[in-house]
Motif scaffolding. Structure first.
Motif, PDB file in Angstrom:
ATOM      1  N   ARG A  71      -9.543  -3.187  -8.432  1.00  0.00           N
ATOM      2  CA  ARG A  71      -9.508  -3.030  -9.877  1.00  0.00           C
ATOM      3  C   ARG A  71     -10.885  -2.692 -10.410  1.00  0.00           C
ATOM      4  NH1 ARG A  71      -7.421  -8.703 -12.019  1.00  0.00           N
ATOM      5  NH2 ARG A  71      -9.413  -9.170 -10.983  1.00  0.00           N
ATOM      6  N   ASP A  72     -10.899  -1.949 -11.507  1.00  0.00           N
ATOM      7  CA  ASP A  72     -12.091  -1.728 -12.288  1.00  0.00           C
ATOM      8  C   ASP A  72     -11.728  -2.125 -13.714  1.00  0.00           C
ATOM      9  OD1 ASP A  72     -14.183  -0.769 -13.900  1.00  0.00           O
ATOM     10  OD2 ASP A  72     -14.625   0.849 -12.491  1.00  0.00           O
ATOM     11  N   ASN A  73     -12.087  -3.341 -14.090  1.00  0.00           N
ATOM     12  CA  ASN A  73     -11.677  -3.856 -15.387  1.00  0.00           C
ATOM     13  C   ASN A  73     -12.282  -3.063 -16.542  1.00  0.00           C
ATOM     14  OD1 ASN A  73     -10.071  -5.920 -14.303  1.00  0.00           O
ATOM     15  ND2 ASN A  73     -11.813  -7.323 -14.161  1.00  0.00           N
ATOM     16  N   ALA A  74     -13.505  -2.589 -16.371  1.00  0.00           N
ATOM     17  CA  ALA A  74     -14.147  -1.816 -17.433  1.00  0.00           C
ATOM     18  C   ALA A  74     -13.390  -0.531 -17.715  1.00  0.00           C
ATOM     19  CB  ALA A  74     -15.596  -1.515 -17.064  1.00  0.00           C
ATOM     20  N   LYS A  75     -12.840   0.071 -16.681  1.00  0.00           N
ATOM     21  CA  LYS A  75     -12.081   1.308 -16.833  1.00  0.00           C
ATOM     22  C   LYS A  75     -10.597   1.063 -17.013  1.00  0.00           C
ATOM     23  CE  LYS A  75     -15.285   4.135 -14.113  1.00  0.00           C
ATOM     24  NZ  LYS A  75     -15.429   5.021 -12.933  1.00  0.00           N
ATOM     25  N   LYS A  76     -10.197  -0.209 -16.973  1.00  0.00           N
ATOM     26  CA  LYS A  76      -8.783  -0.578 -17.087  1.00  0.00           C
ATOM     27  C   LYS A  76      -7.949   0.203 -16.081  1.00  0.00           C
ATOM     28  CE  LYS A  76      -7.976   0.123 -21.456  1.00  0.00           C
ATOM     29  NZ  LYS A  76      -7.217   0.037 -22.734  1.00  0.00           N
ATOM     30  N   THR A  77      -8.416   0.222 -14.860  1.00  0.00           N
ATOM     31  CA  THR A  77      -7.797   1.018 -13.816  1.00  0.00           C
ATOM     32  C   THR A  77      -7.648   0.203 -12.538  1.00  0.00           C
ATOM     33  OG1 THR A  77      -8.730   3.060 -14.729  1.00  0.00           O
ATOM     34  CG2 THR A  77      -7.974   3.128 -12.448  1.00  0.00           C
ATOM     35  N   VAL A  78      -6.527   0.368 -11.873  1.00  0.00           N
ATOM     36  CA  VAL A  78      -6.309  -0.210 -10.559  1.00  0.00           C
ATOM     37  C   VAL A  78      -6.179   0.936  -9.568  1.00  0.00           C
ATOM     38  CG1 VAL A  78      -3.798  -0.354 -10.834  1.00  0.00           C
ATOM     39  CG2 VAL A  78      -4.969  -1.853  -9.206  1.00  0.00           C
ATOM     40  N   TYR A  79      -6.694   0.732  -8.370  1.00  0.00           N
ATOM     41  CA  TYR A  79      -6.721   1.773  -7.357  1.00  0.00           C
ATOM     42  C   TYR A  79      -5.981   1.330  -6.110  1.00  0.00           C
ATOM     43  CZ  TYR A  79     -10.670   3.326 -10.214  1.00  0.00           C
ATOM     44  OH  TYR A  79     -11.473   3.716 -11.256  1.00  0.00           O
ATOM     45  N   LEU A  80      -5.492   2.288  -5.391  1.00  0.00           N
ATOM     46  CA  LEU A  80      -4.964   2.060  -4.058  1.00  0.00           C
ATOM     47  C   LEU A  80      -5.610   3.072  -3.129  1.00  0.00           C
ATOM     48  CD1 LEU A  80      -2.956   0.380  -2.352  1.00  0.00           C
ATOM     49  CD2 LEU A  80      -1.324   2.267  -2.646  1.00  0.00           C
ATOM     50  N   GLN A  81      -6.543   2.595  -2.325  1.00  0.00           N
ATOM     51  CA  GLN A  81      -7.184   3.433  -1.323  1.00  0.00           C
ATOM     52  C   GLN A  81      -6.314   3.434  -0.078  1.00  0.00           C
ATOM     53  OE1 GLN A  81     -10.160   5.284  -1.499  1.00  0.00           O
ATOM     54  NE2 GLN A  81      -9.398   6.100   0.450  1.00  0.00           N
ATOM     55  N   MET A  82      -5.902   4.600   0.341  1.00  0.00           N
ATOM     56  CA  MET A  82      -4.999   4.746   1.471  1.00  0.00           C
ATOM     57  C   MET A  82      -5.697   5.540   2.556  1.00  0.00           C
ATOM     58  SD  MET A  82      -1.385   5.495  -0.496  1.00  0.00           S
ATOM     59  CE  MET A  82      -1.927   7.123  -1.038  1.00  0.00           C
ATOM     60  N   ASN A  83      -5.952   4.889   3.669  1.00  0.00           N
ATOM     61  CA  ASN A  83      -6.603   5.513   4.807  1.00  0.00           C
ATOM     62  C   ASN A  83      -5.654   5.568   5.989  1.00  0.00           C
ATOM     63  OD1 ASN A  83      -9.072   5.675   3.361  1.00  0.00           O
ATOM     64  ND2 ASN A  83      -9.650   3.614   4.033  1.00  0.00           N
ATOM     65  N   SER A  84      -6.004   6.392   6.960  1.00  0.00           N
ATOM     66  CA  SER A  84      -5.208   6.535   8.178  1.00  0.00           C
ATOM     67  C   SER A  84      -3.735   6.737   7.846  1.00  0.00           C
ATOM     68  CB  SER A  84      -5.396   5.310   9.077  1.00  0.00           C
ATOM     69  OG  SER A  84      -6.751   5.132   9.426  1.00  0.00           O
ATOM     70  N   LEU A  85      -3.477   7.648   6.951  1.00  0.00           N
ATOM     71  CA  LEU A  85      -2.119   7.853   6.473  1.00  0.00           C
ATOM     72  C   LEU A  85      -1.206   8.354   7.582  1.00  0.00           C
ATOM     73  CD1 LEU A  85      -2.969   9.294   2.994  1.00  0.00           C
ATOM     74  CD2 LEU A  85      -1.474   7.321   3.410  1.00  0.00           C
ATOM     75  N   LYS A  86       0.023   7.892   7.521  1.00  0.00           N
ATOM     76  CA  LYS A  86       1.052   8.249   8.480  1.00  0.00           C
ATOM     77  C   LYS A  86       2.196   8.942   7.758  1.00  0.00           C
ATOM     78  CE  LYS A  86       0.105   3.989  11.063  1.00  0.00           C
ATOM     79  NZ  LYS A  86       0.701   2.729  11.582  1.00  0.00           N
ATOM     80  N   PRO A  87       2.964   9.754   8.467  1.00  0.00           N
ATOM     81  CA  PRO A  87       4.116  10.387   7.815  1.00  0.00           C
ATOM     82  C   PRO A  87       5.057   9.378   7.161  1.00  0.00           C
ATOM     83  CG  PRO A  87       3.682  11.453   9.900  1.00  0.00           C
ATOM     84  CD  PRO A  87       2.757  10.265   9.830  1.00  0.00           C
ATOM     85  N   GLU A  88       5.192   8.199   7.736  1.00  0.00           N
ATOM     86  CA  GLU A  88       6.065   7.196   7.152  1.00  0.00           C
ATOM     87  C   GLU A  88       5.541   6.613   5.847  1.00  0.00           C
ATOM     88  OE1 GLU A  88       4.529   5.341  11.110  1.00  0.00           O
ATOM     89  OE2 GLU A  88       4.928   7.343  10.299  1.00  0.00           O
TER      90      GLU A  88
END
Length: 116
Positions: A71-88
């Motif tokens: 989360r970045d409360n100042a920006k009122k934003t939540v993130y999802l960092q997705m690494n090593s992505l798979k087709p599933e």
């Protein structure tokens, strides 16, 4: 009324990375948790990750070690960092916010497609 707008989805090759963003608008006071769900065709909607107001996080077993919610409360934003992505991991991803006692808010979603 809380509004959530997702962005950052797209098409990537297996092994690549994406970062999803969920920007909040309106009243955010009282939100005790935010999270990301995903749903692929023919599959149940799945809670991918959640972060509470105290900073505790939870992840689906299928993404542990690969995805990170923040989360970045100042920006009122939540993130999802997705690494090593798979087709599933291919699915439509939704941002959610929870407020006591029973309120649940949903974003419009963003598509993530991972090619093999």
């Amino acid at each position: 009324q809380v509004q959530l707008v997702e962005s950052g989805g797209g098409l990537v090759q297996a092994g690549g990375s994406l970062r999803l963003s969920c920007a909040q608008s309106g009243v955010i006071a009282g939100i005790y948790a935010m999270g990301w769900y995903r749903q692929a065709p023919g599959k149940q909607r799945e809670l991918v990750a959640r972060i509470t107001s105290s900073g505790n996080t939870n992840y689906a077993d299928s993404v542990k070690g690969r995805f990170t919610i923040s989360r970045d409360n100042a920006k009122k934003t939540v993130y999802l960092q997705m690494n090593s992505l798979k087709p599933e991991d291919t699915a439509f991803y939704y941002c959610t916010a929870n407020r006591l006692p029973l309120d649940v808010y949903w974003g419009q979603g963003t598509q993530v497609t991972v090619s093999s």
